[in-house]
Write a protein that holds these residues in place. Structure first.
Motif: not given
Length: 256
Positions: A14-21, A43-52, A171-177, A205-209
């Motif tokens: 559900d991560i779509v074009d333009g998502s903030q992650i 293939g999701a594109k135009d992403l805004e990414v927050i990362s160190n 952000p809309d999503f967060a990806l963590v390990r 808002r939606i966190t995927i680990a």
């Protein structure tokens, strides 16, 4: 509640074009490589990414830069990725440079429901006064720069100081390990992977680990949980091979 998903593709579907992650990790440590691979393949594109930082060439977010899926990055350190530097300087990528501690607090505050806060960091510099280049054109001219921040004087610890207003990140999503996680989403991070992973996980808002070791609910001592399951939406168990994929960013050897 069992929050596990069978595949990485399902986890990021559900991560779509333009998502903030927001993406956890520091250098190549604690980076959700498997989820990033799935996001690249989606293939999701135009992403805004927050990362160190933007990973390194060929690892982490470097993979999404190679495929031109990122259009904007909020980051603190960008010195280890040549493709990142090339895209930024050629006008292909917008970059909002943010002091490292400030960015961590922007995520933490976002996860706590705090919309903004004041900090002394950056006062008296372009961080607060504005003018940091965010985007260039293909001729090297600055076409977008950081705006000035609101600055107020507060009396703290017996003296008056100026503080700049920083807006939080949610952000809309967060990806963590995580090193370990249970089916309810309670997470434990190992050593230096406790960098941007916890604040990112709480801010999304939606966190995927993705977890290196999946255990049953109750097997993790509550006192050892770094991120409670209430913050986590999906859990992706890794295979032993995926869990063992941990590169060393730099190897330094002394002479024999």
């Amino acid at each position: 509640m069992d929050k596990t998903v069978a595949t990485a593709a399902e986890a990021v579907a559900d991560i779509v074009d333009g998502s903030q992650i927001a993406v956890g990790g520091f250098g190549v440590v604690g980076v959700p490589e498997v989820l990033i691979d799935a996001l690249r393949d989606s293939g999701a594109k135009d992403l805004e990414v927050i990362s160190n930082n933007a990973g390194v060439d060929g690892r982490g977010l470097g993979k999404l830069l190679e495929t031109r899926q990122i259009s904007r990055i909020i980051a603190s350190y960008v010195g280890e990725n040549k493709e990142f530097a090339r895209q930024y300087l050629s006008g292909e990528l917008e970059v909002e440079l943010t002091p490292q501690g400030t960015m961590a607090e922007k995520l933490r505050a976002g996860g706590a429901g705090i919309p903004a806060f004041y900090t002394v960091t950056g006062v008296g510099s372009q961080v607060a006064e504005g003018g940091i280049p965010w985007k260039y054109d293909d001729q090297g001219n600055v076409v977008k720069e950081s705006p000035a921040k609101e600055v107020r004087t507060f009396s703290t610890f017996g003296e008056e100081k100026e503080y700049a207003l920083e807006e939080s990140l949610a952000p809309d999503f967060a990806l963590v390990r995580a090193a370990k996680g249970d089916r309810a989403g309670n997470l434990v991070f190992n050593k230096s992977a406790q960098n941007f992973n916890p604040p990112a996980a709480k801010a999304g808002r939606i966190t995927i680990a993705e977890v290196e070791e999946l255990v049953e609910v109750g097997e993790i001592d509550p006192a050892c949980v770094h991120v409670p399951g209430v913050y986590v939406t999906r859990v992706l168990p890794l295979t032993p091979e995926q869990a063992a994929d941990k590169p060393i960013e730099k190897t330094t050897l002394k002479e024999a």
